[in-house]
Design a protein around this motif. Structure first.
Motif, PDB file in Angstrom:
ATOM      1  N   PRO A 112      66.494 -57.465 -26.582  1.00  0.00           N
ATOM      2  CA  PRO A 112      65.964 -58.809 -26.832  1.00  0.00           C
ATOM      3  C   PRO A 112      65.827 -59.126 -28.317  1.00  0.00           C
ATOM      4  CG  PRO A 112      64.195 -57.339 -26.178  1.00  0.00           C
ATOM      5  CD  PRO A 112      65.477 -56.569 -26.040  1.00  0.00           C
ATOM      6  N   HIS A 113      65.977 -58.121 -29.171  1.00  0.00           N
ATOM      7  CA  HIS A 113      65.820 -58.319 -30.611  1.00  0.00           C
ATOM      8  C   HIS A 113      67.140 -58.633 -31.317  1.00  0.00           C
ATOM      9  CE1 HIS A 113      61.718 -56.864 -30.221  1.00  0.00           C
ATOM     10  NE2 HIS A 113      62.212 -55.907 -29.456  1.00  0.00           N
ATOM     11  N   CYS A 114      68.250 -58.064 -30.805  1.00  0.00           N
ATOM     12  CA  CYS A 114      69.534 -58.264 -31.491  1.00  0.00           C
ATOM     13  C   CYS A 114      70.663 -58.692 -30.553  1.00  0.00           C
ATOM     14  CB  CYS A 114      69.942 -56.997 -32.234  1.00  0.00           C
ATOM     15  SG  CYS A 114      70.366 -55.603 -31.151  1.00  0.00           S
ATOM     16  N   GLY A 115      70.463 -58.588 -29.245  1.00  0.00           N
ATOM     17  CA  GLY A 115      71.481 -59.007 -28.288  1.00  0.00           C
ATOM     18  C   GLY A 115      72.540 -57.965 -27.975  1.00  0.00           C
ATOM     19  N   GLU A 116      72.463 -56.791 -28.596  1.00  0.00           N
ATOM     20  CA  GLU A 116      73.443 -55.730 -28.321  1.00  0.00           C
ATOM     21  C   GLU A 116      73.189 -55.119 -26.942  1.00  0.00           C
ATOM     22  OE1 GLU A 116      76.014 -54.271 -30.289  1.00  0.00           O
ATOM     23  OE2 GLU A 116      75.773 -56.048 -31.546  1.00  0.00           O
ATOM     24  N   GLU A 117      74.248 -54.632 -26.324  1.00  0.00           N
ATOM     25  CA  GLU A 117      74.116 -53.968 -25.035  1.00  0.00           C
ATOM     26  C   GLU A 117      73.370 -52.645 -25.213  1.00  0.00           C
ATOM     27  OE1 GLU A 117      76.948 -52.196 -21.493  1.00  0.00           O
ATOM     28  OE2 GLU A 117      77.734 -53.753 -22.811  1.00  0.00           O
ATOM     29  N   LEU A 118      72.432 -52.360 -24.314  1.00  0.00           N
ATOM     30  CA  LEU A 118      71.700 -51.104 -24.356  1.00  0.00           C
ATOM     31  C   LEU A 118      72.575 -49.990 -23.793  1.00  0.00           C
ATOM     32  CD1 LEU A 118      68.166 -52.249 -23.128  1.00  0.00           C
ATOM     33  CD2 LEU A 118      69.021 -52.061 -25.473  1.00  0.00           C
ATOM     34  N   SER A 119      72.498 -48.815 -24.417  1.00  0.00           N
ATOM     35  CA  SER A 119      73.316 -47.664 -24.022  1.00  0.00           C
ATOM     36  C   SER A 119      72.488 -46.674 -23.221  1.00  0.00           C
ATOM     37  CB  SER A 119      73.843 -46.947 -25.265  1.00  0.00           C
ATOM     38  OG  SER A 119      74.603 -47.815 -26.061  1.00  0.00           O
ATOM     39  N   PRO A 120      73.064 -46.085 -22.178  1.00  0.00           N
ATOM     40  CA  PRO A 120      72.331 -45.077 -21.416  1.00  0.00           C
ATOM     41  C   PRO A 120      72.195 -43.790 -22.219  1.00  0.00           C
ATOM     42  CG  PRO A 120      74.565 -45.265 -20.595  1.00  0.00           C
ATOM     43  CD  PRO A 120      74.400 -46.330 -21.641  1.00  0.00           C
ATOM     44  N   TRP A 121      71.112 -43.096 -21.985  1.00  0.00           N
ATOM     45  CA  TRP A 121      70.820 -41.845 -22.669  1.00  0.00           C
ATOM     46  C   TRP A 121      70.046 -40.955 -21.712  1.00  0.00           C
ATOM     47  CZ3 TRP A 121      66.061 -40.046 -25.150  1.00  0.00           C
ATOM     48  CH2 TRP A 121      66.253 -38.975 -26.014  1.00  0.00           C
ATOM     49  N   ILE A 122      70.458 -39.708 -21.581  1.00  0.00           N
ATOM     50  CA  ILE A 122      69.734 -38.754 -20.741  1.00  0.00           C
ATOM     51  C   ILE A 122      68.651 -38.130 -21.605  1.00  0.00           C
ATOM     52  CG2 ILE A 122      69.877 -36.655 -19.364  1.00  0.00           C
ATOM     53  CD1 ILE A 122      72.808 -37.370 -18.808  1.00  0.00           C
ATOM     54  N   ALA A 123      67.415 -38.391 -21.246  1.00  0.00           N
ATOM     55  CA  ALA A 123      66.278 -37.888 -22.011  1.00  0.00           C
ATOM     56  C   ALA A 123      66.089 -36.393 -21.767  1.00  0.00           C
ATOM     57  CB  ALA A 123      65.029 -38.659 -21.622  1.00  0.00           C
ATOM     58  N   PRO A 124      65.474 -35.699 -22.723  1.00  0.00           N
ATOM     59  CA  PRO A 124      65.194 -34.274 -22.513  1.00  0.00           C
ATOM     60  C   PRO A 124      64.309 -34.065 -21.285  1.00  0.00           C
ATOM     61  CG  PRO A 124      64.751 -34.920 -24.792  1.00  0.00           C
ATOM     62  CD  PRO A 124      65.012 -36.171 -24.026  1.00  0.00           C
ATOM     63  N   PRO A 125      64.529 -32.998 -20.539  1.00  0.00           N
ATOM     64  CA  PRO A 125      63.762 -32.765 -19.309  1.00  0.00           C
ATOM     65  C   PRO A 125      62.252 -32.756 -19.519  1.00  0.00           C
ATOM     66  CG  PRO A 125      65.549 -31.177 -19.499  1.00  0.00           C
ATOM     67  CD  PRO A 125      65.520 -31.954 -20.772  1.00  0.00           C
ATOM     68  N   GLU A 126      61.805 -32.227 -20.660  1.00  0.00           N
ATOM     69  CA  GLU A 126      60.362 -32.141 -20.895  1.00  0.00           C
ATOM     70  C   GLU A 126      59.716 -33.496 -21.189  1.00  0.00           C
ATOM     71  OE1 GLU A 126      62.607 -31.164 -24.658  1.00  0.00           O
ATOM     72  OE2 GLU A 126      62.675 -30.410 -22.633  1.00  0.00           O
ATOM     73  N   SER A 127      60.525 -34.541 -21.367  1.00  0.00           N
ATOM     74  CA  SER A 127      59.975 -35.866 -21.658  1.00  0.00           C
ATOM     75  C   SER A 127      59.407 -36.542 -20.403  1.00  0.00           C
ATOM     76  CB  SER A 127      61.053 -36.778 -22.271  1.00  0.00           C
ATOM     77  OG  SER A 127      62.017 -37.114 -21.293  1.00  0.00           O
ATOM     78  N   GLY A 128      59.870 -36.115 -19.234  1.00  0.00           N
ATOM     79  CA  GLY A 128      59.430 -36.751 -17.998  1.00  0.00           C
ATOM     80  C   GLY A 128      60.289 -37.946 -17.616  1.00  0.00           C
ATOM     81  N   TRP A 129      61.211 -38.358 -18.478  1.00  0.00           N
ATOM     82  CA  TRP A 129      62.126 -39.451 -18.179  1.00  0.00           C
ATOM     83  C   TRP A 129      63.416 -38.872 -17.618  1.00  0.00           C
ATOM     84  CZ3 TRP A 129      61.345 -40.902 -23.877  1.00  0.00           C
ATOM     85  CH2 TRP A 129      60.173 -41.642 -24.039  1.00  0.00           C
ATOM     86  N   GLY A 130      64.159 -39.704 -16.932  1.00  0.00           N
ATOM     87  CA  GLY A 130      65.503 -39.332 -16.516  1.00  0.00           C
ATOM     88  C   GLY A 130      66.469 -39.993 -17.485  1.00  0.00           C
ATOM     89  N   VAL A 131      67.205 -40.961 -16.979  1.00  0.00           N
ATOM     90  CA  VAL A 131      68.103 -41.751 -17.825  1.00  0.00           C
ATOM     91  C   VAL A 131      67.330 -42.969 -18.312  1.00  0.00           C
ATOM     92  CG1 VAL A 131      70.230 -43.096 -17.864  1.00  0.00           C
ATOM     93  CG2 VAL A 131      70.147 -40.976 -16.566  1.00  0.00           C
TER      94      VAL A 131
END
Length: 85
Positions: free
Chosen positions: A16-35
């Motif tokens: 929403p700040h620049c209009g660029e497409e967001l890229s997927p990223w696999i977060a580190p397992p210890e972060s608790g996030w997935g993609v």
């Protein structure tokens, strides 16, 4: 529109700040996030100067923030710590 990345179905999202497409990223397992999806635009207004926005960090630290969203949490936005130099 949706697409699959590393077995996860994602919506195409833009920053929403620049209009660029967001890229997927696999977060580190210890972060608790997935993609997660992240704005990787180095000229994004959210990212530029973000190294000055973090309170109580060392003066010699090069940490800043990129705009990111968590698809597992209804694409809730958050600040992703990032190296700025």
């Amino acid at each position: 529109m949706t697409y699959t990345y590393s077995g996860v179905e994602l919506e195409e999202r833009t920053c929403p700040h620049c209009g660029e497409e967001l890229s997927p990223w696999i977060a580190p397992p210890e972060s608790g996030w997935g993609v997660i999806v992240v704005c990787n635009n180095n000229k994004c207004p959210h990212y530029v100067g973000s190294d000055c926005d973090i309170v109580n960090k060392r003066d010699d630290s090069n940490l800043g923030c990129r705009y990111a969203e968590n698809p597992d949490n209804k694409y809730t936005p958050f600040n992703l710590l990032a190296w700025t130099r």
